[in-house]
Each structure stands twice: as C-alpha cells, then as structure tokens.
Write an enzyme that holds these catalytic residues in place. Sequence first.
Site, PDB file in Angstrom:
ATOM      1  N   LYS A 253      -5.029 -10.397  -7.977  1.00 11.24           N
ATOM      2  CA  LYS A 253      -5.147  -9.700  -6.696  1.00 11.24           C
ATOM      3  C   LYS A 253      -5.671 -10.583  -5.564  1.00 11.24           C
ATOM      4  CE  LYS A 253      -4.888  -4.971  -7.994  1.00 11.24           C
ATOM      5  NZ  LYS A 253      -4.938  -4.907  -9.482  1.00 11.24           N
TER       6      LYS A 253
ATOM      7  N   GLU B  57      -7.724   0.202   0.328  1.00 14.40           N
ATOM      8  CA  GLU B  57      -7.924   1.276  -0.640  1.00 14.40           C
ATOM      9  C   GLU B  57      -8.216   0.636  -1.981  1.00 14.40           C
ATOM     10  OE1 GLU B  57      -4.994   0.010   0.034  1.00 14.40           O
ATOM     11  OE2 GLU B  57      -4.274  -0.414  -2.003  1.00 14.40           O
TER      12      GLU B  57
ATOM     13  N   SER C  31      -2.090 -10.869 -16.262  1.00 12.53           N
ATOM     14  CA  SER C  31      -2.488 -10.562 -14.883  1.00 12.53           C
ATOM     15  C   SER C  31      -3.991 -10.557 -14.651  1.00 12.53           C
ATOM     16  CB  SER C  31      -1.899  -9.210 -14.467  1.00 12.53           C
ATOM     17  OG  SER C  31      -2.285  -8.195 -15.378  1.00 12.53           O
TER      18      SER C  31
HETATM   19  C1  LIG Z   1      -4.206  -4.053 -10.292  1.00 13.48           C
HETATM   20  C2  LIG Z   1      -3.823  -4.735 -11.539  1.00 13.48           C
HETATM   21  C3  LIG Z   1      -2.537  -4.585 -12.100  1.00 13.48           C
HETATM   22  C4  LIG Z   1      -1.476  -3.685 -11.538  1.00 13.48           C
HETATM   23  O1  LIG Z   1      -1.047  -3.974 -10.267  1.00 13.48           O
HETATM   24  P1  LIG Z   1       0.363  -4.649  -9.938  1.00 13.48           P
HETATM   25  O2  LIG Z   1       0.476  -4.497  -8.472  1.00 13.48           O
HETATM   26  O3  LIG Z   1       1.411  -3.901 -10.691  1.00 13.48           O
HETATM   27  O4  LIG Z   1       0.279  -6.057 -10.371  1.00 13.48           O
HETATM   28  C5  LIG Z   1      -2.227  -5.301 -13.244  1.00 13.48           C
HETATM   29  N1  LIG Z   1      -3.139  -6.096 -13.848  1.00 13.48           N
HETATM   30  C6  LIG Z   1      -4.389  -6.246 -13.353  1.00 13.48           C
HETATM   31  C7  LIG Z   1      -5.336  -7.132 -14.078  1.00 13.48           C
HETATM   32  C8  LIG Z   1      -4.777  -5.568 -12.195  1.00 13.48           C
HETATM   33  O5  LIG Z   1      -6.017  -5.731 -11.720  1.00 13.48           O
END
Ligand SMILES: *Cc1c(COP(=O)(O)O)cnc(C)c1O
Length: 393
Positions: A87, A109, A376
Amino acid sequence: MLPNKKGKFGIFGGKFAPETLIEPLEELENSYKKISKTKEFRKKLNYLLNEYAGRPTPLYYAENFSKYVGFKVYLKREDLAFTGAHKINNTLGQVLLAKMMEKKRIIAETGAGQHGVATATSCALLNMECVIYMGEIDVERQKLNVYRMKLLGAKIISVSSGSKTLKDAINEAMRDWITNFKTTHYVIGSVVGPHPYPMIVRNFQSIIGKETKKQIMKKEKKLPDYLIACVGGGSNSIGLFYPFYKNKEVKFIGVEGGGLGINTDKHSATLSKGEKGILHGSFSYILQDNYGQIKETHSISAGLDYPGVGPEHAFYKETKRAEYFAVDDKTALKGFHILSELEGIIPALESSHAIGWLIENKERFKKDDIVVVCLSGRGDKDVMEVAKIEGEI
Ligand SMILES: *Cc1c(COP(=O)(O)O)cnc(C)c1O
C-alpha cells in the site's frame, strides 16, 4: 493504452459521480497528467520508494515451497516494503502528487487500517495534515492500527452511518472531499472509485510488475508462465499484472476472498459471484441483493472484505485476459500455515489466499512452469486473529 479518455476499460470504469465531484476529479486528472511526467516528480518518488520504502523488493525463489507444490514458485516480497505491504507504493505517490498540487490536507478511508497507516506514514514524512475516515465497527476491531495512525499524527474520524464499515468510510471521505477539495486531496487505497483513481493507483502500483519483469528476466532469462495475486479492490494484483498485459503468454490469476464458501452469503468474491453495477462512482462488478442494495461481505482477511472490485479487473475478466477464483477462509489458513512452516515467511491473510489457491490447484501446473505469486503483505498483523480462531489463545 487503457483506460480511454472517459476512464473506461471497455464498458467498465467511468466517472459515475455527482456534479459536485466532477470538478475535483478533473482537477486531479489534469494535475496527475502534468505532474507525474515531470522529472522532478519521478526523481522524488523514486527516491522515496528506494531510500525510504525499501524498494526494489526481492523476487525470492521459494525453493522449499516449490518442492512441495512440484513447480517453480517465486514470491514478490511486498511484505518487505516499509509498513509491511504494497500500500505504501500508492500512498507515497499520491501524497507526493498532492504536495506538488499545493494541497495542505490529506484525507483517506480505511477498513482494517492498513491503508490508513500507509497514508498516515506518507503524510508524516511529507509533512501533510492527515484525516482518516474509518467505520465505527472497524475502529473498535482495529484498535492497534488506530493508535498507530494517531502516533503518526493522523486524526481519526469514526463513521457511524450505514454498516459502519469500509464502504461507509468511503462515502464520508467523498463528502469531505467535495466540500474541501481546494485544500484537500483524497487518497483512495485501491484501484476503485471514479476515474482517474483506478488509473492513478494502478500506475503507482505497477512498480511491482515492472520490478518483477526485470528480476525474472535476470534469474530465468524468460517471462513467467503465471502471475498470481489476491484481489480485494485489486491494486496489488493489477500492479503485478499490468506491465505484462501485452505479454499474452503470461497468464494472470486473481484470487478473491471466498469467506465461508461462495454458495453462502458470507464471502467477498465480487468477480466470481457479483453482477455488473455501480459502486463508489465506477461501473464494475459488485455484490448486491435483488433490490440493488450493496450486500454485507465477509472474509477472514479484512483487506479482501469489500463488495466491489476495480473496473480494470472486470475488463480483464470479460475479455478473458485474467481468470478469477475464490478461496475460502479455511484454504487461506492452510496457505498461511504452510508458507510459514516451509519458508519461514508468515504471509498476510490476504496473500495467504493466493498461496492457498496454488496449493489446492497444484495439479493444474506442469513441472517446468514458472509461477510468480505476489506476497502482498506480512502476516504479523494477523497472528493474534489466527491464534484466536484456532483456539491457541
Ligand atoms: C489491502 C490489502 C490487500 C487488498 O487490496 P488490493 O487493493 O486488492 O491489493 C491485499 N493484501 C494486503 C496485505 C493488503 O494490506
């Protein structure tokens, strides 16, 4: 390249916003086009991404996990980006853009608080006032992240309208933006919302795929066969996929939150089970009831718990450029454990969906396939929750 001038990806996307929002959206689009191309912006953003956020993140060959599934798996380590997830790529980009637009105040948000923390971090660094909208229920559920944001100097506004969760926080943030856009930029946390947001967020997250391309060419001298990522709003996945869009031989797989199962009403599998509709200013797939009202969603991972999805994914689904599957909470937990045990990497529950899907579907792959999974985020934030679910605490 997509989107077109109207912000459309095929029939999806667009700008389904009230009149009062059109002016700030147009200002944002024009400023983004001008500023993001300048040498000054690029140089500053690169500096922040590399020196502050720890990029490039490694593309790690997960040898033990590869042996377990029977083919080559690389992990794109977004869990090692500063603040523990992808993020920060987007928030540094947007907050820097806002600063160069001479805005003084940032609003955002947040659901679980991950985007709120990344935004508050970027604001602390770039010296911007920061206000985070968060549903009342989420404020209660995510106390640690609320305190984190406060430590970073952000003000939290608890939202008690509607279902008191993420979608209501987005509504309130949009209201604030309409009133204050002369001084304020609204940082959306995923590839959702009206044009130009899905394009801007995708472009900032594309660093994931661009790095992956270079790294895999160096390690394997060829492109991967598959890219796999979890899909909430869809930003880490599109960030990985987009730079490979024209490489048709590279297959894309997105994994949604299947909750208690996609045949129950407790899931957040928007692309697998949703219908076309409008949410938060964009035409895409959404989870709605027979009266068109937005459904309550569920996922074990807060980051996937959203009733909409980015319009570019809807377009990839419709044109069959990508395939989307849902994985239930239990399978995600399996992925969470197996990666921890085999690689010493505790993945975020969101990312665990991609891992879980790969484990459940390993028969689909050939021995010499090369698969890149977007890890992610890191799982530290989820450890307490998993321990509770499994009765360890
Ligand atoms: C917020 C988040 C997501 C989901 O958001 P996307 O916009 O689909 O990437 C996925 N993995 C993590 C670790 C997150 O913090």
